[in-house]
Design a protein around this motif. Structure first.
Motif, PDB file in Angstrom:
ATOM      1  N   PHE A   1       0.767  -1.303   0.055  1.00 41.23           N
ATOM      2  CA  PHE A   1       0.007   0.034   0.124  1.00 41.23           C
ATOM      3  C   PHE A   1       0.686   1.288   0.075  1.00 41.23           C
ATOM      4  N   ASP A   2       0.354   2.317  -0.574  1.00 47.34           N
ATOM      5  CA  ASP A   2       0.872   3.719  -0.496  1.00 47.34           C
ATOM      6  C   ASP A   2       0.724   4.376   0.727  1.00 47.34           C
ATOM      7  N   GLU A   3       1.076   5.594   0.649  1.00 49.08           N
ATOM      8  CA  GLU A   3       0.849   6.304   2.407  1.00 49.08           C
ATOM      9  C   GLU A   3      -0.570   6.574   2.402  1.00 49.08           C
TER      10      GLU A   3
ATOM     11  N   PRO B   1      -9.511  -9.609   3.309  1.00 50.12           N
ATOM     12  CA  PRO B   1     -10.712  -9.144   3.921  1.00 50.12           C
ATOM     13  C   PRO B   1     -11.173  -7.506   3.729  1.00 50.12           C
ATOM     14  N   THR B   2      -9.851  -6.883   3.488  1.00 47.84           N
ATOM     15  CA  THR B   2     -10.085  -5.335   3.358  1.00 47.84           C
ATOM     16  C   THR B   2      -9.810  -4.707   1.987  1.00 47.84           C
ATOM     17  N   LEU B   3      -9.795  -5.758   0.970  1.00 47.73           N
ATOM     18  CA  LEU B   3      -9.670  -5.468  -0.297  1.00 47.73           C
ATOM     19  C   LEU B   3     -11.002  -5.497  -1.119  1.00 47.73           C
ATOM     20  N   THR B   4     -11.295  -4.729  -1.747  1.00 51.96           N
ATOM     21  CA  THR B   4     -12.725  -4.691  -2.514  1.00 51.96           C
ATOM     22  C   THR B   4     -12.702  -5.538  -3.823  1.00 51.96           C
ATOM     23  N   LEU B   5     -13.709  -6.181  -4.315  1.00 54.21           N
ATOM     24  CA  LEU B   5     -13.686  -6.998  -5.455  1.00 54.21           C
ATOM     25  C   LEU B   5     -12.945  -6.239  -6.691  1.00 54.21           C
ATOM     26  N   GLU B   6     -13.178  -4.972  -6.902  1.00 52.71           N
ATOM     27  CA  GLU B   6     -12.382  -4.458  -7.810  1.00 52.71           C
ATOM     28  C   GLU B   6     -10.964  -4.568  -7.506  1.00 52.71           C
ATOM     29  N   GLU B   7     -10.450  -4.191  -6.521  1.00 57.85           N
ATOM     30  CA  GLU B   7      -9.094  -4.205  -6.141  1.00 57.85           C
ATOM     31  C   GLU B   7      -8.517  -5.710  -6.318  1.00 57.85           C
ATOM     32  N   LYS B   8      -9.133  -6.659  -5.871  1.00 53.06           N
ATOM     33  CA  LYS B   8      -8.589  -7.801  -6.076  1.00 53.06           C
ATOM     34  C   LYS B   8      -8.430  -8.370  -7.775  1.00 53.06           C
ATOM     35  N   VAL B   9      -9.520  -7.825  -8.545  1.00 47.64           N
ATOM     36  CA  VAL B   9      -9.505  -8.262  -9.893  1.00 47.64           C
ATOM     37  C   VAL B   9      -8.238  -7.351 -10.324  1.00 47.64           C
ATOM     38  N   ASN B  10      -7.771  -6.120 -10.088  1.00 47.52           N
ATOM     39  CA  ASN B  10      -6.843  -5.371 -10.480  1.00 47.52           C
ATOM     40  C   ASN B  10      -5.726  -6.080 -10.277  1.00 47.52           C
ATOM     41  N   LEU B  11      -5.555  -6.443  -9.103  1.00 48.98           N
ATOM     42  CA  LEU B  11      -4.110  -7.156  -8.530  1.00 48.98           C
ATOM     43  C   LEU B  11      -3.934  -8.469  -9.211  1.00 48.98           C
ATOM     44  N   PHE B  12      -4.932  -9.295  -9.553  1.00 54.41           N
ATOM     45  CA  PHE B  12      -4.939 -10.304 -10.439  1.00 54.41           C
ATOM     46  C   PHE B  12      -4.201 -10.184 -11.495  1.00 54.41           C
ATOM     47  N   GLU B  13      -4.814  -9.162 -12.370  1.00 49.99           N
ATOM     48  CA  GLU B  13      -4.430  -8.666 -13.679  1.00 49.99           C
ATOM     49  C   GLU B  13      -2.895  -8.260 -13.646  1.00 49.99           C
ATOM     50  N   PHE B  14      -2.650  -7.231 -12.700  1.00 55.72           N
ATOM     51  CA  PHE B  14      -1.497  -6.794 -12.669  1.00 55.72           C
ATOM     52  C   PHE B  14      -0.313  -7.845 -12.164  1.00 55.72           C
ATOM     53  N   THR B  15      -0.506  -8.742 -11.596  1.00 56.86           N
ATOM     54  CA  THR B  15       0.465  -9.919 -10.895  1.00 56.86           C
ATOM     55  C   THR B  15       0.552 -10.697 -12.125  1.00 56.86           C
ATOM     56  N   VAL B  16      -0.492 -11.120 -13.010  1.00 58.34           N
ATOM     57  CA  VAL B  16      -0.148 -12.072 -14.361  1.00 58.34           C
ATOM     58  C   VAL B  16       0.588 -11.376 -15.190  1.00 58.34           C
TER      59      VAL B  16
ATOM     60  N   PHE C   1       1.178  -0.272  -7.101  1.00 57.85           N
ATOM     61  CA  PHE C   1       1.374  -1.151  -7.897  1.00 57.85           C
ATOM     62  C   PHE C   1       2.828  -1.070  -8.390  1.00 57.85           C
ATOM     63  N   ILE C   2       3.610   0.122  -8.235  1.00 57.76           N
ATOM     64  CA  ILE C   2       4.965   0.105  -8.428  1.00 57.76           C
ATOM     65  C   ILE C   2       5.775  -0.956  -7.476  1.00 57.76           C
ATOM     66  N   ALA C   3       5.436  -0.655  -6.179  1.00 53.78           N
ATOM     67  CA  ALA C   3       6.052  -1.726  -5.387  1.00 53.78           C
ATOM     68  C   ALA C   3       5.568  -3.081  -5.100  1.00 53.78           C
ATOM     69  N   THR C   4       4.383  -3.203  -5.684  1.00 50.02           N
ATOM     70  CA  THR C   4       3.929  -4.560  -6.100  1.00 50.02           C
ATOM     71  C   THR C   4       4.857  -5.163  -7.130  1.00 50.02           C
ATOM     72  N   ARG C   5       5.211  -4.592  -8.042  1.00 49.74           N
ATOM     73  CA  ARG C   5       6.291  -4.924  -9.286  1.00 49.74           C
ATOM     74  C   ARG C   5       7.370  -5.419  -8.643  1.00 49.74           C
TER      75      ARG C   5
END
Length: 294
Positions: free
Chosen positions: A14-16, A50-65, A22-26
């Motif tokens: 997470f950022d501040e 538990p604290t991620l929205t469905l949209e955040e999860k999908v964005n995270l999946f796409e980015f990680t792939v 997403f830069i830190a995730t990479r």
């Protein structure tokens, strides 16, 4: 589907402002792959699902792939205590290109064993992806019995379980009575070597964020029959593994990554950052173990 032996349950940086960085995730993904991770679980408990929205999860999946680019399997945490929502998110994860999904035992609503069986069966029918079950009674408040896991292992795309009950007898029962291509992973870092010794496939790890190369070496020693060396490494790594769970996960491992120069930010409420005393204790253990594990 072979998910590998050392799978890391990845934190979500997470950022501040508390948004996904997403830069830190990479950077984190590349750090984990360079440290020996054979696969990544995204948006699991350690990823603060538990604290991620469905949209955040999908964005995270796409980015990680996208970042992983086929180097290792990406396993999406799509399980919840809402069967319909899990089906929906599983379909979105499949569309995002993940390699598998992880489904946690439904928490809070305390289903029966038959309820668990039907929950996982319905989700399995909705996807062609390989599925890893996740039994964690300490968080879900109910334990999925070995008998239920054994029944579920007959469903073709249910191929593995992350077993975090800490019960080696239950693990033995599951390994003995499921097909030979069904994989059991320890959900506890400290049971990696014991689980391997009874026929487990490996571990879904938190500690691999910090001591991935050492864990990879220990597993390699075990695979090559160097049991004494593996056991020595296991004992030497235990203090770090324990310290990483001295406060609710993932606060300690995020703090450790930040201390090690892999910036991942803080945690979202209701999780809290470590206190100064907890941070000092973590720092001491990390520095002490660095000299022991060299």
């Amino acid at each position: 589907m072979n998910f590998g032996q050392l799978i890391t349950a990845m934190v979500t940086p997470f950022d501040e402002q508390g948004e996904i960085d997403f830069i830190a995730t990479r950077n984190l993904i590349n750090h984990l792959l360079e440290s020996g991770s054979d696969g990544l679980v995204v948006a699991g408990t350690t990823g603060e699902s538990p604290t991620l929205t469905l949209e955040e999860k999908v964005n995270l999946f796409e980015f990680t792939v996208q970042v992983v680019a086929g180097r290792v399997p990406v396993i999406a945490g799509t399980g919840s205590n809402n069967t319909r929502e899990s089906v929906q998110l599983t379909k979105q994860a499949e569309a995002a290109g993940v390699d598998g999904i992880m489904l946690v035992v439904p928490y809070y609503n305390k289903p029966s064993q038959e309820g668990m069986f039907q929950h996982f069966s319905v989700i399995a029918e909705s996807t062609s992806l390989p599925i890893m079950l996740y039994n964690i009674p300490g968080r879900s408040s109910v334990n999925m019995s070995p008998e239920t896991i054994i029944r579920l292992a007959d469903i073709p795309n249910i191929v593995a379980v992350k077993e975090a009950s800490g019960n080696l007898d239950a693990m033995s029962d599951i390994i003995e009575n499921t097909p030979s291509n069904f994989a059991l992973y320890s959900g506890d870092d400290g049971l990696t070597l014991p689980a391997l010794s009874i026929g487990g496939a490996g571990v879904v790890s938190v500690s691999a964020h910090i001591i991935g190369p050492q864990m990879k070496t220990m597993i390699g020693h075990f695979n090559s029959g160097r049991i004494r060396e593996a056991a020595t490494m296991h004992r030497r790594m235990l203090p770090i593994m324990k310290e990483l769970f001295a406060a609710p996960n993932p606060s300690p491992v995020k703090a450790a990554l930040n201390l090690e120069g892999v910036a991942v930010g803080g945690v979202r409420l209701p999780m809290l950052p470590l206190t100064d005393a907890q941070l000092n204790s973590l720092n001491r253990v990390l520095h002490k173990q660095e000299t022991i594990l060299l």
